[in-house]
Design a protein around this motif. Structure first.
Motif, PDB file in Angstrom:
ATOM      1  N   LEU A 128      33.122  30.399  25.257  1.00  9.38           N
ATOM      2  CA  LEU A 128      31.965  30.949  25.955  1.00  9.38           C
ATOM      3  C   LEU A 128      31.675  32.380  25.517  1.00  9.38           C
ATOM      4  N   LEU A 129      32.718  33.153  25.275  1.00 13.56           N
ATOM      5  CA  LEU A 129      32.541  34.529  24.795  1.00 13.56           C
ATOM      6  C   LEU A 129      31.920  34.538  23.399  1.00 13.56           C
ATOM      7  N   ILE A 130      32.360  33.626  22.539  1.00 14.51           N
ATOM      8  CA  ILE A 130      31.789  33.535  21.192  1.00 14.51           C
ATOM      9  C   ILE A 130      30.303  33.186  21.273  1.00 14.51           C
ATOM     10  N   GLY A 131      29.945  32.279  22.179  1.00 13.26           N
ATOM     11  CA  GLY A 131      28.539  31.921  22.357  1.00 13.26           C
ATOM     12  C   GLY A 131      27.697  33.133  22.712  1.00 13.26           C
ATOM     13  N   GLY A 132      28.219  34.008  23.588  1.00 11.73           N
ATOM     14  CA  GLY A 132      27.497  35.213  23.964  1.00 11.73           C
ATOM     15  C   GLY A 132      27.274  36.154  22.798  1.00 11.73           C
ATOM     16  N   ARG A 163      11.199  19.411   8.519  1.00 13.56           N
ATOM     17  CA  ARG A 163      12.158  20.202   7.742  1.00 13.56           C
ATOM     18  C   ARG A 163      12.551  21.474   8.494  1.00 13.56           C
ATOM     19  N   ASP A 164      11.566  22.132   9.110  1.00  9.55           N
ATOM     20  CA  ASP A 164      11.864  23.336   9.896  1.00  9.55           C
ATOM     21  C   ASP A 164      12.846  23.017  11.027  1.00  9.55           C
ATOM     22  N   GLY A 165      12.626  21.891  11.686  1.00  5.32           N
ATOM     23  CA  GLY A 165      13.466  21.540  12.819  1.00  5.32           C
ATOM     24  C   GLY A 165      14.896  21.212  12.446  1.00  5.32           C
ATOM     25  N   LEU A 166      15.129  20.820  11.204  1.00  2.00           N
ATOM     26  CA  LEU A 166      16.472  20.419  10.781  1.00  2.00           C
ATOM     27  C   LEU A 166      17.195  21.470   9.949  1.00  2.00           C
ATOM     28  N   LEU A 167      16.451  22.317   9.228  1.00  2.00           N
ATOM     29  CA  LEU A 167      17.090  23.194   8.244  1.00  2.00           C
ATOM     30  C   LEU A 167      16.831  24.684   8.450  1.00  2.00           C
ATOM     31  N   ASN A 168      15.901  25.059   9.304  1.00  2.00           N
ATOM     32  CA  ASN A 168      15.608  26.483   9.468  1.00  2.00           C
ATOM     33  C   ASN A 168      16.825  27.219  10.022  1.00  2.00           C
ATOM     34  N   PRO A 169      17.181  28.382   9.465  1.00  2.05           N
ATOM     35  CA  PRO A 169      18.362  29.130   9.925  1.00  2.05           C
ATOM     36  C   PRO A 169      18.332  29.467  11.416  1.00  2.05           C
ATOM     37  N   LYS A 170      17.154  29.709  11.972  1.00  6.65           N
ATOM     38  CA  LYS A 170      17.054  30.020  13.399  1.00  6.65           C
ATOM     39  C   LYS A 170      17.504  28.824  14.242  1.00  6.65           C
ATOM     40  N   VAL A 171      17.126  27.622  13.814  1.00  2.99           N
ATOM     41  CA  VAL A 171      17.541  26.415  14.522  1.00  2.99           C
ATOM     42  C   VAL A 171      19.047  26.227  14.416  1.00  2.99           C
ATOM     43  N   LEU A 172      19.588  26.470  13.246  1.00  2.00           N
ATOM     44  CA  LEU A 172      21.036  26.330  13.051  1.00  2.00           C
ATOM     45  C   LEU A 172      21.801  27.342  13.892  1.00  2.00           C
ATOM     46  N   LEU A 173      21.236  28.555  14.020  1.00  2.00           N
ATOM     47  CA  LEU A 173      21.889  29.589  14.824  1.00  2.00           C
ATOM     48  C   LEU A 173      21.942  29.195  16.300  1.00  2.00           C
ATOM     49  N   VAL A 174      20.801  28.785  16.862  1.00  2.00           N
ATOM     50  CA  VAL A 174      20.815  28.423  18.283  1.00  2.00           C
ATOM     51  C   VAL A 174      21.622  27.148  18.514  1.00  2.00           C
ATOM     52  N   SER A 175      21.717  26.278  17.517  1.00  2.00           N
ATOM     53  CA  SER A 175      22.562  25.094  17.638  1.00  2.00           C
ATOM     54  C   SER A 175      24.028  25.491  17.750  1.00  2.00           C
ATOM     55  N   ALA A 176      24.425  26.509  16.979  1.00  2.00           N
ATOM     56  CA  ALA A 176      25.799  27.013  17.063  1.00  2.00           C
ATOM     57  C   ALA A 176      26.058  27.636  18.436  1.00  2.00           C
ATOM     58  N   VAL A 177      25.071  28.360  18.960  1.00  2.00           N
ATOM     59  CA  VAL A 177      25.192  28.929  20.306  1.00  2.00           C
ATOM     60  C   VAL A 177      25.459  27.820  21.318  1.00  2.00           C
ATOM     61  N   TYR A 178      24.692  26.754  21.207  1.00  2.00           N
ATOM     62  CA  TYR A 178      24.827  25.661  22.173  1.00  2.00           C
ATOM     63  C   TYR A 178      26.187  24.980  22.062  1.00  2.00           C
ATOM     64  N   PHE A 179      26.711  24.883  20.858  1.00  2.00           N
ATOM     65  CA  PHE A 179      28.045  24.286  20.683  1.00  2.00           C
ATOM     66  C   PHE A 179      29.083  25.033  21.508  1.00  2.00           C
TER      67      PHE A 179
END
Length: 426
Positions: free
Chosen positions: A406-410, A232-248
């Motif tokens: 790329l700027l948004i990712g930063g 559940r942590d790996g799929l729903l934790n806000p920190k995971v969602l944040l870094v996933s957005a960074v990677y996008f």
């Protein structure tokens, strides 16, 4: 004790990283060789730029759907078996691309290639956490991931040569030979992986008992202490969602370069496929060097955020300048080289961050989720540039959009707490 630690980790690095690098080099080559095949394939089959753009991106639909399930299956069957399975099926499907004849078969084969590959990259990142602690992981990850730019260094000239020399041989076009010759080695490496890799430190017969103890003790000492270990942590934790957005946002730049670099070079005035292939080696070679140098600094200082943000800014600048100098081959190459160095470095540095605070099932699911979200950009990025190029005759506006991404990712990286990801060497 430090000397003993270094000896054990050096031995593990020399045993695992070169082999994983070669696997990833051929695997990534199978993903992006369609960018080189495009130089002949479109005219031979009568495909439009939009057909190519969608076909390049539909790969990521299959990839997205099966990424998380694939990495969870790895926990059940073990990394050795699962990595081997992925590479064998992936290589065979890639070779089968030589039989594409219509847009529909192009889409189907690209989709199946995504399904076959799903889980490979996060599986390797997770596998590295079984052998290397956080304080040593940036350089190891970067060395493995130089397979991306080196696939361009080797693959560019190789692809150009294959398409030029073998074109028409035995009734097959150059692009058909390209898929066959570059697909089969991946399947063979998959077979080798089954016999060469070990699932965990305790299985490694090539390590002494003392070295095994050293590795296991250090890994235990540097386990993530964030408390994020469940599925559940790996799929729903806000920190995971944040870094996933960074990677996008960062992978928007990566896939823009991967799928369109040969076309951008050709648009600057280079027409011969072999010369295009040779020139693509320059940005990718510089990117590989940048990845290793920045990763060394990242591990030495333990600082992670700015080692990710600064390369992203460099990438955005380089890609934007490539549009400004689009009609000058020399200046466009300089700009594309700068952009590629930045893009490649952001990707390797990003993958040090999620394992710093994820463990257990959370790591397997979270790494796969982040990679899945990033793969969405693989759908958006090539299609965006393809549609823009077809509508305007130039890929410039699409490349500028990648710079903005790329700027948004930063900006998003700045919202990740430094205490969560930084790792001061003990």
């Amino acid at each position: 004790m430090e000397g003993e630690d270094t000896s054990a980790f050096t031995k593990a690095a020399w045993r695992l990283v070169p082999f994983l690098f070669v696997c990833y080099l051929f695997a990534y080559l199978d993903r992006i060789n369609v960018a080189f095949a495009k130089l002949q394939m479109l005219s031979d089959l009568g495909f439009s730029e939009a057909v190519y753009g969608f076909g390049a991106s539909v790969f990521f639909i299959g990839y997205l759907l099966f990424e998380v399930p694939s990495n969870l299956l790895l926990l059940r069957v073990g990394p050795r078996r699962w990595i081997a399975r992925i590479m064998v099926t992936w290589g065979l499907v890639s070779a089968g691309m030589m039989f594409v004849r219509t847009p529909t078969t192009f889409y189907i084969m690209r989709f199946l290639l995504g399904v076959a590959e799903a889980g490979f990259f996060p599986a390797i990142v997770l596998y590295l956490t079984y052998w290397f602690p956080a304080s040593r992981r940036s350089k190891v990850t970067a060395l493995f991931m130089t397979g991306i730019p080196m696939s361009g260094v080797i693959g560019g000239p190789l692809s150009g040569w294959l398409m030029t020399v073998l074109n028409g041989s035995h009734g097959f076009a150059g692009w058909q030979w390209l898929f066959l010759v570059e697909g089969i080695p991946t399947a063979l490496l998959g077979v080798m992986a089954y016999f060469y890799l070990d699932d965990k430190v305790s299985d490694a017969k090539w390590l002494t008992e003392s070295q095994k103890d050293t590795l296991e003790r250090t890994l235990k000492e540097e386990e993530p202490n964030s408390g994020l270990h469940s599925l559940r942590d790996g799929l729903l934790n806000p920190k995971v969602l944040l870094v996933s957005a960074v990677y996008f946002f960062y992978t928007m730049g990566l896939y823009g370069v991967s799928f369109w670099l040969p076309t951008l070079i050709k648009s600057s005035g280079v027409s011969d496929p072999l010369n295009v292939g040779l020139l693509t080696a320059i940005p990718y070679g510089a990117g590989a060097i940048a990845m290793v140098l920045v990763s060394h600094s990242s591990d030495r200082t333990g600082e992670r955020r700015w080692h990710l943000i600064v390369p992203g800014l460099v990438a955005a600048f380089g890609l934007a300048m490539s549009v400004w100098f689009a009609n000058s081959t020399v200046m466009a190459m300089v700009a594309l080289t700068i952009g590629t160095m930045g893009v490649m470095t952001t990707i390797s540095q990003f993958w040090v961050i999620p394992p710093a605070f994820l463990g257990g099932a959370a790591a397997a699911a979270g790494l796969a989720l982040a990679n899945s979200v990033g793969s969405i950009s693989g759908v958006v990025s090539p299609s965006l540039i393809g549609l823009v190029k077809q509508a305007t005759g130039s890929a410039g506006a699409g490349v500028i959009a990648l710079s903005v991404s790329l700027l948004i990712g930063g900006v998003l990286v700045l919202t990740v707490p430094a205490s969560l990801v930084n790792n001061r060497r003990r």
